[in-house]
Motif scaffolding. Sequence first.
Motif, PDB file in Angstrom:
ATOM      1  N   GLY A  75       6.341  -8.987   2.991  1.00  0.00           N
ATOM      2  CA  GLY A  75       5.618  -8.687   4.217  1.00  0.00           C
ATOM      3  C   GLY A  75       5.109  -7.255   4.112  1.00  0.00           C
ATOM      4  O   GLY A  75       5.863  -6.320   4.330  1.00  0.00           O
ATOM      5  N   LEU A  76       3.865  -7.114   3.737  1.00  0.00           N
ATOM      6  CA  LEU A  76       3.290  -5.801   3.466  1.00  0.00           C
ATOM      7  C   LEU A  76       3.334  -4.904   4.705  1.00  0.00           C
ATOM      8  O   LEU A  76       2.996  -5.333   5.805  1.00  0.00           O
ATOM      9  CB  LEU A  76       1.848  -5.965   2.992  1.00  0.00           C
ATOM     10  N   THR A  77       3.747  -3.666   4.499  1.00  0.00           N
ATOM     11  CA  THR A  77       3.775  -2.659   5.562  1.00  0.00           C
ATOM     12  C   THR A  77       3.027  -1.421   5.078  1.00  0.00           C
ATOM     13  O   THR A  77       2.837  -1.239   3.863  1.00  0.00           O
ATOM     14  CB  THR A  77       5.217  -2.251   5.914  1.00  0.00           C
ATOM     15  N   PRO A  78       2.615  -0.541   5.998  1.00  0.00           N
ATOM     16  CA  PRO A  78       1.914   0.668   5.577  1.00  0.00           C
ATOM     17  C   PRO A  78       2.706   1.506   4.562  1.00  0.00           C
ATOM     18  O   PRO A  78       2.120   2.078   3.645  1.00  0.00           O
ATOM     19  CB  PRO A  78       1.713   1.435   6.885  1.00  0.00           C
ATOM     20  N   ASP A  79       4.019   1.557   4.705  1.00  0.00           N
ATOM     21  CA  ASP A  79       4.832   2.343   3.784  1.00  0.00           C
ATOM     22  C   ASP A  79       4.836   1.780   2.370  1.00  0.00           C
ATOM     23  O   ASP A  79       5.051   2.511   1.408  1.00  0.00           O
ATOM     24  CB  ASP A  79       6.280   2.420   4.279  1.00  0.00           C
ATOM     25  N   GLN A  80       4.607   0.489   2.230  1.00  0.00           N
ATOM     26  CA  GLN A  80       4.673  -0.149   0.914  1.00  0.00           C
ATOM     27  C   GLN A  80       3.372  -0.086   0.123  1.00  0.00           C
ATOM     28  O   GLN A  80       3.392  -0.232  -1.090  1.00  0.00           O
ATOM     29  CB  GLN A  80       5.057  -1.628   1.073  1.00  0.00           C
ATOM     30  N   VAL A  81       2.259   0.073   0.782  1.00  0.00           N
ATOM     31  CA  VAL A  81       0.962  -0.019   0.121  1.00  0.00           C
ATOM     32  C   VAL A  81       0.879   0.898  -1.096  1.00  0.00           C
ATOM     33  O   VAL A  81       0.402   0.484  -2.150  1.00  0.00           O
ATOM     34  CB  VAL A  81      -0.192   0.252   1.108  1.00  0.00           C
ATOM     35  N   ASP A  82       1.352   2.116  -0.975  1.00  0.00           N
ATOM     36  CA  ASP A  82       1.286   3.067  -2.093  1.00  0.00           C
ATOM     37  C   ASP A  82       2.287   2.762  -3.197  1.00  0.00           C
ATOM     38  O   ASP A  82       2.169   3.289  -4.299  1.00  0.00           O
ATOM     39  CB  ASP A  82       1.536   4.497  -1.595  1.00  0.00           C
ATOM     40  N   THR A  83       3.271   1.931  -2.920  1.00  0.00           N
ATOM     41  CA  THR A  83       4.325   1.686  -3.902  1.00  0.00           C
ATOM     42  C   THR A  83       4.200   0.356  -4.633  1.00  0.00           C
ATOM     43  O   THR A  83       4.894   0.130  -5.613  1.00  0.00           O
ATOM     44  CB  THR A  83       5.717   1.732  -3.233  1.00  0.00           C
ATOM     45  N   ILE A  84       3.319  -0.515  -4.186  1.00  0.00           N
ATOM     46  CA  ILE A  84       3.158  -1.826  -4.828  1.00  0.00           C
ATOM     47  C   ILE A  84       2.017  -1.750  -5.835  1.00  0.00           C
ATOM     48  O   ILE A  84       0.839  -1.712  -5.472  1.00  0.00           O
ATOM     49  CB  ILE A  84       2.911  -2.930  -3.779  1.00  0.00           C
ATOM     50  N   SER A  85       2.398  -1.743  -7.103  1.00  0.00           N
ATOM     51  CA  SER A  85       1.412  -1.543  -8.174  1.00  0.00           C
ATOM     52  C   SER A  85       0.489  -2.731  -8.389  1.00  0.00           C
ATOM     53  O   SER A  85      -0.582  -2.583  -8.964  1.00  0.00           O
ATOM     54  CB  SER A  85       2.133  -1.218  -9.485  1.00  0.00           C
ATOM     55  N   TRP A  86       0.882  -3.901  -7.931  1.00  0.00           N
ATOM     56  CA  TRP A  86       0.079  -5.086  -8.214  1.00  0.00           C
ATOM     57  C   TRP A  86      -0.943  -5.435  -7.144  1.00  0.00           C
ATOM     58  O   TRP A  86      -1.640  -6.441  -7.268  1.00  0.00           O
ATOM     59  CB  TRP A  86       0.968  -6.291  -8.502  1.00  0.00           C
ATOM     60  N   LEU A  87      -1.050  -4.631  -6.100  1.00  0.00           N
ATOM     61  CA  LEU A  87      -2.130  -4.907  -5.137  1.00  0.00           C
ATOM     62  C   LEU A  87      -3.457  -4.762  -5.881  1.00  0.00           C
ATOM     63  O   LEU A  87      -3.671  -3.781  -6.596  1.00  0.00           O
ATOM     64  CB  LEU A  87      -2.090  -3.927  -3.966  1.00  0.00           C
ATOM     65  N   PRO A  88      -4.352  -5.720  -5.718  1.00  0.00           N
ATOM     66  CA  PRO A  88      -5.635  -5.625  -6.433  1.00  0.00           C
ATOM     67  C   PRO A  88      -6.368  -4.335  -6.084  1.00  0.00           C
ATOM     68  O   PRO A  88      -6.269  -3.846  -4.954  1.00  0.00           O
ATOM     69  CB  PRO A  88      -6.417  -6.839  -5.926  1.00  0.00           C
ATOM     70  N   PRO A  89      -7.107  -3.770  -7.018  1.00  0.00           N
ATOM     71  CA  PRO A  89      -7.860  -2.542  -6.733  1.00  0.00           C
ATOM     72  C   PRO A  89      -8.925  -2.752  -5.663  1.00  0.00           C
ATOM     73  O   PRO A  89      -9.405  -1.790  -5.086  1.00  0.00           O
ATOM     74  CB  PRO A  89      -8.493  -2.165  -8.068  1.00  0.00           C
ATOM     75  N   CYS A  91      -8.280  -4.511  -2.910  1.00  0.00           N
ATOM     76  CA  CYS A  91      -7.540  -4.807  -1.682  1.00  0.00           C
ATOM     77  C   CYS A  91      -7.878  -3.795  -0.587  1.00  0.00           C
ATOM     78  O   CYS A  91      -7.823  -2.583  -0.792  1.00  0.00           O
ATOM     79  CB  CYS A  91      -6.045  -4.787  -1.984  1.00  0.00           C
ATOM     80  N   GLY A  92      -8.190  -4.309   0.602  1.00  0.00           N
ATOM     81  CA  GLY A  92      -8.534  -3.445   1.731  1.00  0.00           C
ATOM     82  C   GLY A  92      -7.432  -2.475   2.095  1.00  0.00           C
ATOM     83  O   GLY A  92      -7.693  -1.310   2.414  1.00  0.00           O
ATOM     84  N   TYR A  93      -6.184  -2.917   2.044  1.00  0.00           N
ATOM     85  CA  TYR A  93      -5.059  -2.033   2.352  1.00  0.00           C
ATOM     86  C   TYR A  93      -5.001  -0.883   1.350  1.00  0.00           C
ATOM     87  O   TYR A  93      -4.828   0.276   1.726  1.00  0.00           O
ATOM     88  CB  TYR A  93      -3.737  -2.810   2.323  1.00  0.00           C
ATOM     89  N   ARG A  94      -5.130  -1.214   0.097  1.00  0.00           N
ATOM     90  CA  ARG A  94      -5.082  -0.202  -0.966  1.00  0.00           C
ATOM     91  C   ARG A  94      -6.256   0.776  -0.838  1.00  0.00           C
ATOM     92  O   ARG A  94      -6.070   1.986  -0.945  1.00  0.00           O
ATOM     93  CB  ARG A  94      -5.097  -0.903  -2.326  1.00  0.00           C
ATOM     94  N   LEU A  95      -7.445   0.244  -0.611  1.00  0.00           N
ATOM     95  CA  LEU A  95      -8.630   1.100  -0.502  1.00  0.00           C
ATOM     96  C   LEU A  95      -8.503   2.091   0.650  1.00  0.00           C
ATOM     97  O   LEU A  95      -8.776   3.287   0.486  1.00  0.00           O
ATOM     98  CB  LEU A  95      -9.888   0.239  -0.320  1.00  0.00           C
ATOM     99  N   VAL A  96      -8.082   1.615   1.812  1.00  0.00           N
ATOM    100  CA  VAL A  96      -7.944   2.493   2.978  1.00  0.00           C
ATOM    101  C   VAL A  96      -6.855   3.535   2.721  1.00  0.00           C
ATOM    102  O   VAL A  96      -7.032   4.710   3.036  1.00  0.00           O
ATOM    103  CB  VAL A  96      -7.673   1.678   4.259  1.00  0.00           C
ATOM    104  N   ALA A  97      -5.752   3.123   2.122  1.00  0.00           N
ATOM    105  CA  ALA A  97      -4.673   4.071   1.816  1.00  0.00           C
ATOM    106  C   ALA A  97      -5.143   5.174   0.867  1.00  0.00           C
ATOM    107  O   ALA A  97      -4.708   6.318   0.969  1.00  0.00           O
ATOM    108  CB  ALA A  97      -3.478   3.337   1.204  1.00  0.00           C
TER     109      ALA A  97
END
Length: 150
Positions: A75-89, A91-97
């Motif tokens: 269950g993705l949370t804001p705190d995890q976005v920076d730590t999950i290496s497999w989020l696609p480049p 990914c909206g969450y990754r891009l915004v972060a």
Amino acid sequence: MGTKPFWRTKRLDDMNAAEWESLCDGCGRCCLNKLEDWDTGEIVWTNVACRLLDGNTCRCKDYANRQATVPDCIGLTPDQVDTISWLPPTCGYRLVAEGSDLYWWHPLVSGDAETVHEAGVSVRGRTLSEVDIPVEDFEDYLVEWPGEEA
């Protein structure tokens, strides 16, 4: 000159639930099984989808109860976005972060949930269900997805 969209002005942890959920572009790539090399930590992608992924809509068939059905679902949370290496480049969450903007095909930009599929970014029609494949055979289904670093 209009108001900037929320994803350009808010941090992930300042978004309300609706804003947070709308950052998902519907590509379905986070719902694919990934394999990690124990020695190097390298992540490789498969086209083997979670049992709950609808291969046509690229959405979870039971989002509200997904973690009860699939205990290792994250269950993705804001705190995890920076730590999950497999989020696609892409990914909206990754891009915004990272302080980047969303791509033209993201539904929040295009206004159409189909553009992620039309742009070829989603997994629509390109997956197999994990129900049909023994876990020991996952390595036979390695793939590269658009935007992934080689």
